[in-house]
Design an enzyme around this catalytic site. Structure first.
Site, mmCIF file in Angstrom:
data_model
loop_
_atom_site.group_PDB
_atom_site.id
_atom_site.type_symbol
_atom_site.label_atom_id
_atom_site.label_comp_id
_atom_site.label_asym_id
_atom_site.label_seq_id
_atom_site.Cartn_x
_atom_site.Cartn_y
_atom_site.Cartn_z
ATOM 1 N N GLU A 161 -5.318 -10.117 -1.880
ATOM 2 C CA GLU A 161 -6.317 -10.109 -0.828
ATOM 3 C C GLU A 161 -7.699 -9.983 -1.224
ATOM 4 O O GLU A 161 -8.601 -9.142 -0.859
ATOM 5 C CB GLU A 161 -6.128 -8.614 -0.040
ATOM 6 C CG GLU A 161 -4.318 -8.640 0.500
ATOM 7 C CD GLU A 161 -4.193 -7.365 1.355
ATOM 8 O OE1 GLU A 161 -5.243 -6.774 1.691
ATOM 9 O OE2 GLU A 161 -3.253 -7.275 1.703
ATOM 10 N N GLU A 192 0.787 -1.427 0.157
ATOM 11 C CA GLU A 192 0.117 0.037 -0.042
ATOM 12 C C GLU A 192 0.785 1.301 -0.082
ATOM 13 O O GLU A 192 0.712 2.049 0.662
ATOM 14 C CB GLU A 192 -1.010 -0.061 1.075
ATOM 15 C CG GLU A 192 -1.949 -1.306 1.115
ATOM 16 C CD GLU A 192 -3.076 -1.195 2.411
ATOM 17 O OE1 GLU A 192 -2.944 -0.542 3.170
ATOM 18 O OE2 GLU A 192 -3.705 -2.285 2.232
HETATM 19 O O1 G3I Z 1 -12.059 -10.092 15.669
HETATM 20 C C1 G3I Z 1 -11.841 -9.417 16.662
HETATM 21 C C2 G3I Z 1 -12.932 -9.148 17.749
HETATM 22 O O2 G3I Z 1 -13.112 -10.347 18.407
HETATM 23 C C3 G3I Z 1 -12.915 -7.951 18.582
HETATM 24 O O3 G3I Z 1 -13.805 -7.966 19.593
HETATM 25 C C4 G3I Z 1 -12.783 -6.819 18.068
HETATM 26 C C5 G3I Z 1 -12.770 -5.593 18.701
HETATM 27 O O4 G3I Z 1 -11.350 -4.724 18.779
HETATM 28 O O5 G3I Z 1 -11.594 -6.780 16.823
HETATM 29 C C6 G3I Z 1 -11.609 -7.746 16.095
HETATM 30 O O6 G3I Z 1 -10.305 -7.836 15.383
HETATM 31 C C7 G3I Z 1 -10.190 -6.799 14.522
HETATM 32 C C8 G3I Z 1 -9.962 -7.381 13.320
HETATM 33 O O7 G3I Z 1 -9.528 -6.308 12.416
HETATM 34 C C9 G3I Z 1 -11.166 -7.600 12.658
HETATM 35 O O8 G3I Z 1 -11.018 -8.558 11.258
HETATM 36 C C10 G3I Z 1 -8.980 -6.012 15.000
HETATM 37 O O9 G3I Z 1 -9.144 -5.438 16.347
HETATM 38 C C11 G3I Z 1 -8.233 -5.157 14.100
HETATM 39 O O10 G3I Z 1 -7.206 -4.901 14.398
HETATM 40 C C12 G3I Z 1 -8.124 -5.795 12.684
HETATM 41 O O11 G3I Z 1 -7.699 -5.165 11.697
HETATM 42 C C13 G3I Z 1 -6.806 -5.668 10.720
HETATM 43 C C14 G3I Z 1 -6.940 -4.633 9.670
HETATM 44 O O12 G3I Z 1 -5.985 -5.073 8.691
HETATM 45 C C15 G3I Z 1 -6.061 -3.409 10.175
HETATM 46 O O13 G3I Z 1 -6.067 -2.435 9.527
HETATM 47 C C16 G3I Z 1 -7.612 -6.893 9.935
HETATM 48 O O14 G3I Z 1 -7.456 -8.151 10.706
HETATM 49 C C17 G3I Z 1 -6.623 -7.371 8.709
HETATM 50 O O15 G3I Z 1 -7.475 -8.245 7.990
HETATM 51 C C18 G3I Z 1 -6.660 -6.041 7.853
HETATM 52 O O16 G3I Z 1 -5.774 -6.392 6.981
HETATM 53 C C19 G3I Z 1 -5.629 -5.396 5.837
HETATM 54 C C20 G3I Z 1 -4.359 -5.886 4.968
HETATM 55 O O17 G3I Z 1 -3.145 -6.026 6.254
HETATM 56 C C21 G3I Z 1 -3.669 -4.769 4.243
HETATM 57 N N1 G3I Z 1 -4.722 -4.422 3.211
HETATM 58 C C22 G3I Z 1 -6.064 -4.171 3.545
HETATM 59 C C23 G3I Z 1 -6.702 -5.206 4.625
HETATM 60 C C24 G3I Z 1 -8.105 -4.880 5.268
HETATM 61 O O18 G3I Z 1 -7.942 -4.054 6.014
#
Ligand code: G3I
Length: 377
Positions: free
Chosen positions: A275, A160
């Protein structure tokens, strides 16, 4: 075009018991605006992003991954904030668990993401000078790629990096790395990764490379310009990742995608879909309709890429709807749970699963590697 859920030989070998489930799935009609290219004996490897906690907890999830995937990518495990909550320490626990699982199951692994402005620990903001930033970036890449040398076959090296106003200036995003090191941080990251594992496939990946419109044209241009510059300088770059976060209210520009893929391939690089998922915010609530529209969106992208020569790998960003980032970050206005991925909350295959399996068998594989192109992982 009609997708029928049939299992390929490899899937059948992996899990005969699951074959029955797939064979019973209804056929799904998906519109195709072009004739299909001839089928090829080998399909594109497909896979999904995985989370270490889920692998540890859920056997059905693990089995679904083994059944449906040829490779996995580390969703969050190898991001800076997970690996390095404090500056002096690298925590490989989650990454190691993913690699162990994948290799035991015969799956290859992609690593995500060595240099990324997102999900970074607060201490990174304390970097002040060019020398300090260079040293920290090199140390990170050398340590992480070195740790997984020979184990992680493909890396998102810089993720990105395109600015959200790509038509301005160089079109590169203003990140701490670019601010302190300069535009050549991308080249430096690639060279450092290649030194740490000369056999790894090195990829630059970005989002919004799939849609129709000037904004998206500009983003494709920045990616192509960057890739071209790397190839011209002999920098070790092997592939371009189109993330493939598709949106229900945006049209996949098949022509522009085709052109982009051909141009990337003409540089001697491969294209990966890194992705894939569909943000279904504006699709109807009705599950059957929604699932078919989600599958159609993905089909449009994968078919356009296939017609332009094919992808080296296609990975969805998760496998099961309930684990998708879209549940948290792209909720539907009606409050219904999003359905962005190939399997539903109970791991049952949806039309997107059939699209993935279709291209698993039929996408035209990339030509044999030439120039600075590496083989698929
Ligand atoms: O699943 C938990 C849930 O149980 C909890 O109650 C809740 C409260 O905070 O959080 C949930 O998890 C979140 C998760 O996303 C859900 O999918 C995490 O906090 C959060 O940090 C996480 O974000 C990640 C995101 O990047 C951050 O920007 C995602 O896991 C991840 O899939 C996502 O991946 C990105 C790639 O790295 C780059 N391209 C875009 C892609 C999607 O944003």
């Amino acid at each position: 075009m009609v997708f029928r859920a049939r299992i390929d030989r490899r899937t059948a070998l992996r899990g005969a018991a699951l074959g029955a489930t797939l064979a019973l799935e209804p056929a799904v009609a998906v519109a195709a605006s072009r004739p299909k290219p001839p089928s090829m004996p080998l399909g594109t490897p497909i896979g999904c992003a995985v989370q270490a906690e889920l692998l540890a907890q859920n056997d059905a999830y693990r089995q679904a991954i083994i059944r449906d995937c040829d490779m996995v990518v580390t969703e969050d495990a190898l991001k800076w904030d997970r690996l390095r909550p404090s500056r002096g320490k690298f925590d490989f626990t989650e990454g190691d668990a993913i690699v162990r699982f994948a290799h035991a199951a015969g799956l290859s692994v992609r690593g995500h993401a060595l240099v990324f402005h997102g999900q970074v620990p607060p201490w990174l903001d304390t970097l002040r000078t060019r020398a300090e930033a260079e040293a920290e970036m090199r140390k990170h890449i050398t340590t992480v790629v070195g740790h997984y040398r020979g184990k992680i076959a493909s890396w998102d090296v810089v993720n990105e990096f395109t600015d959200d106003s790509p038509e301005r200036g160089t079109g590169l995003r203003d990140t701490i790395w670019r601010r302190l090191i300069g535009d050549n941080y991308i080249e430096m990251a690639l060279r450092t990764a290649a030194q740490a594992d000369p056999s790894a496939q090195l990829v630059l990946s970005d989002y919004f490379l799939e849609f129709a419109g000037e904004h998206y044209d500009s983003r494709r241009e920045v990616m192509l310009r960057t890739a071209q510059a790397m190839v011209t300088k002999g920098v070790p770059l092997h592939g371009i990742g189109m993330q493939g976060h598709l949106y229900s209210d945006r049209v996949v520009d098949r022509e522009a995608v085709g052109r982009f893929v051909r141009e990337v391939r003409a540089l001697g690089l491969v294209v990966l879909v890194t992705e894939l998922d569909v943000i279904d915010q504006t699709f109807p609530a009705d599950l059957r309709q929604r699932d078919e529209l989600v599958a159609q969106q993905a089909f449009q992208l994968l078919d356009a890429i296939s017609a332009a020569g094919g992808a080296d790998a296609v990975l969805t960003w998760g496998l099961r709807d309930r684990d998708s980032w879209t549940r948290w970050h792209k909720p539907r206005p009606d409050g219904l749970p999003t359905r962005s991925l190939p399997l539903d909350d109970d791991l049952k295959p949806k039309p997107l699963h059939h699209v993935m399996q279709h291209f698993r068998r039929r996408v035209v594989a990339s030509e044999p590697p030439s120039g600075n192109t590496k083989r698929s992982p």
